[in-house]
Design a protein around this motif. Sequence first.
Motif, PDB file in Angstrom:
ATOM      1  N   LEU A 370     -40.968  16.859 -40.507  1.00  0.00           N
ATOM      2  CA  LEU A 370     -41.129  15.626 -40.159  1.00  0.00           C
ATOM      3  C   LEU A 370     -41.646  14.665 -41.466  1.00  0.00           C
ATOM      4  O   LEU A 370     -41.059  13.480 -41.531  1.00  0.00           O
ATOM      5  N   ALA A 371     -42.520  15.042 -42.070  1.00  0.00           N
ATOM      6  CA  ALA A 371     -43.070  14.349 -43.231  1.00  0.00           C
ATOM      7  C   ALA A 371     -41.989  14.256 -44.307  1.00  0.00           C
ATOM      8  O   ALA A 371     -42.078  13.014 -44.841  1.00  0.00           O
ATOM      9  N   LEU A 372     -41.128  15.248 -44.670  1.00  0.00           N
ATOM     10  CA  LEU A 372     -40.272  15.064 -45.621  1.00  0.00           C
ATOM     11  C   LEU A 372     -39.145  14.224 -45.131  1.00  0.00           C
ATOM     12  O   LEU A 372     -38.534  13.531 -46.012  1.00  0.00           O
ATOM     13  N   ALA A 373     -38.977  13.867 -43.941  1.00  0.00           N
ATOM     14  CA  ALA A 373     -37.942  12.939 -43.709  1.00  0.00           C
ATOM     15  C   ALA A 373     -38.315  11.612 -43.469  1.00  0.00           C
ATOM     16  O   ALA A 373     -37.490  10.855 -42.731  1.00  0.00           O
ATOM     17  N   VAL A 374     -39.251  11.053 -43.816  1.00  0.00           N
ATOM     18  CA  VAL A 374     -39.909   9.602 -43.646  1.00  0.00           C
ATOM     19  C   VAL A 374     -39.625   9.152 -45.183  1.00  0.00           C
ATOM     20  O   VAL A 374     -40.399   9.470 -46.161  1.00  0.00           O
ATOM     21  N   ASP A 375     -39.235   8.077 -45.088  1.00  0.00           N
ATOM     22  CA  ASP A 375     -38.953   7.310 -46.388  1.00  0.00           C
ATOM     23  C   ASP A 375     -40.130   6.367 -46.633  1.00  0.00           C
ATOM     24  O   ASP A 375     -39.819   5.121 -46.337  1.00  0.00           O
ATOM     25  N   ARG A 376     -41.058   6.735 -47.175  1.00  0.00           N
ATOM     26  CA  ARG A 376     -42.282   5.916 -47.354  1.00  0.00           C
ATOM     27  C   ARG A 376     -42.045   4.999 -48.530  1.00  0.00           C
ATOM     28  O   ARG A 376     -42.578   3.763 -48.307  1.00  0.00           O
ATOM     29  N   GLN A 377     -41.234   5.037 -49.476  1.00  0.00           N
ATOM     30  CA  GLN A 377     -41.062   4.375 -50.459  1.00  0.00           C
ATOM     31  C   GLN A 377     -40.246   2.762 -49.966  1.00  0.00           C
ATOM     32  O   GLN A 377     -40.621   1.734 -50.029  1.00  0.00           O
ATOM     33  N   ALA A 378     -39.417   3.337 -49.053  1.00  0.00           N
ATOM     34  CA  ALA A 378     -38.565   2.254 -48.325  1.00  0.00           C
ATOM     35  C   ALA A 378     -39.147   1.346 -47.507  1.00  0.00           C
ATOM     36  O   ALA A 378     -39.353   0.073 -47.409  1.00  0.00           O
ATOM     37  N   ILE A 379     -40.352   1.985 -46.809  1.00  0.00           N
ATOM     38  CA  ILE A 379     -41.205   1.242 -45.797  1.00  0.00           C
ATOM     39  C   ILE A 379     -42.272   0.288 -46.734  1.00  0.00           C
ATOM     40  O   ILE A 379     -42.533  -0.734 -46.369  1.00  0.00           O
ATOM     41  N   SER A 380     -42.578   0.905 -47.859  1.00  0.00           N
ATOM     42  CA  SER A 380     -43.619   0.252 -48.628  1.00  0.00           C
ATOM     43  C   SER A 380     -42.942  -1.030 -49.272  1.00  0.00           C
ATOM     44  O   SER A 380     -43.374  -2.138 -49.206  1.00  0.00           O
TER      45      SER A 380
END
Length: 619
Positions: A370-380
């Motif tokens: 689940l952590a690998l599947a979250v696009d944190r860069q896009a959210i930021s």
Amino acid sequence: MAERHHMQSLLSEFRDGAISRRVFLERAAGIGMATPLALLLARSADVGAQDASPAATPAVSITERPAVGTEGQTRGSGGELKLLQWQAPSTLSLHLSASFKDMLAAALVTEPLIHFLPDGTPIPNLVKEIPTIENGLLAPDFLTVTYNLLEGVLWSDGEPFTASDVAFTWSWIMDPANSSPNSGVYGAIAKVEAIDDLTVRITFAAPQLGWNTFFASAVNGGVYPEHVLGSGGVSSDEFSQQPIGTGPFKVDSFAPNDQAIYSVNENYREPNKPYFASVNLKGGGEAATAATAVLQTGDWDFAWNLQVSPDVLNNMAESGGKGDLVLVPGTAVEWIAFNFSDPNTEVDGQRSQWQTPNPVLGDKTVRQALALAVDRQAISDNLYFGPPSEPPGRNVLTGIPIYESPNTTWEYNIDKANQLLDDAGWVRDGSVRSKDGVELSLTYATSTNQVRQQTQAVVKQGWEQIGAKVRLMEVDPNVFFSTAPGNDQTLQHMYWDAHEYAFSPAGPWPLSYMFRWVSHDGANIPQAENNWSQVNEGRYNNPDYDALYDEAASTTDPERAAELFIAMNDIIIDDVVLIPLVQRASEKYALSKTLRNDNVAGGPFEALYWNIANWNRID
């Protein structure tokens, strides 16, 4: 300030080689220097001042409580101050508060003994001076600290403020009947004694390097009146609606989850303050609407916590002309926390019973995927202001460089996430995976807010790509952040698999922040038995983590403490207890161009209204 002079002299001695590193750190703690700042200065001095990285030493923007333009002003001459706080307070009792929306509303009334400047330096508030080893108020073994209270301080009802009130407050917090979420943190204190009316001594159960984090900051350090809450006084419920304090304002009326109206505390100790005669704190609505009311229409003076997309906020600020958008870098983390208990199975009349494992999230491989599947860069980049102001999250303890772990990484990798689940036996049947008859199905909740719902959409898309069935929930923030035991839609109940919100340390010594993941055999986990009042809402239970916390709670070695904080952070990240999405600005607010921002003095270690006694308008 005398403390600043001592710090400069001490640092010069260390740089000149007159004292050792250990002596420098011990003496720095003894004069009240924030531990992370002392460590940073020591490391900078080790490599020579000319080679020190600018990023290694936090900027010191102010040296004392700012009070620009307050000289000669008349109390109450400023009329009404209008604050929009779209997450409305549900209680005005600070030690029953579990979220910043309530802490803010309490800060106008309830005060701590000391405050923290933005760089973490403690400053006196209800005391004459900051205790140090040099002035004899702090024991060299860090087992006791003595505070000399200000003379002549009155509660808003005219009764004198005394050391007995401080001692009573500790007893009140620790009384199980009051269900205070601060009881776990204040449990480090063995006793609080009123030596006389103006002298209070705190004795700790073990040495406390973070001795100045108790009765400190507007977040959880406030003092309560014994004569009001003591035997024969008002009930805790009554006090939560109509508190008595030493702060600049008193409560005229309070409608929970809606509005609080304040007027001047005529007994406030500074005769020309506060400048404003009244405060109208209005809740409800949305962050974007609040921003519009300050930045564009100018109908309100201040709007808090503007979790609105940056393009919208920037356009409002540029086109409106009525207010300014202010970002304060800091230590807040927007995260998705996982529930280690089963929210769908009822045990003894409650769900999410901490000893009933979550059938899906109990598998670490699932959490890793689940952590690998979250696009944190896009959210930021798209939903926040992006690097450097609001970069993707990597650690849970962040923004205090000396405690920032260098050991962690993050990546967005759908293929890798799918492979992990394949290898672990989570088999796809159509679009959804299952294992041993358990479907990879999750309920993901957060408070109602445009940015958070957009974040949910990004996260859901990634999770569905790896075979998870995701049900999204949005809960009114007044409900989600409520502390009412009968409300089962709160973050403490966590009657869902995952939820999203943001939090940050209450001071430069982040022990109480790291307490959120301590179990102590379930004692710190919110359950029916404690009215869901404790803070480990994810029901995480790891004796190794608890042991690190317990050592940090008693060590007097600053460098060992830094190692322990980093180790605790690394456990949280490696065990995927949560997913840090974004390192958020500690404060993001809109301020009328008529208000003086210098006196707001927002920082990472205080509730934003901490200095509201000095708020005023620009001439």
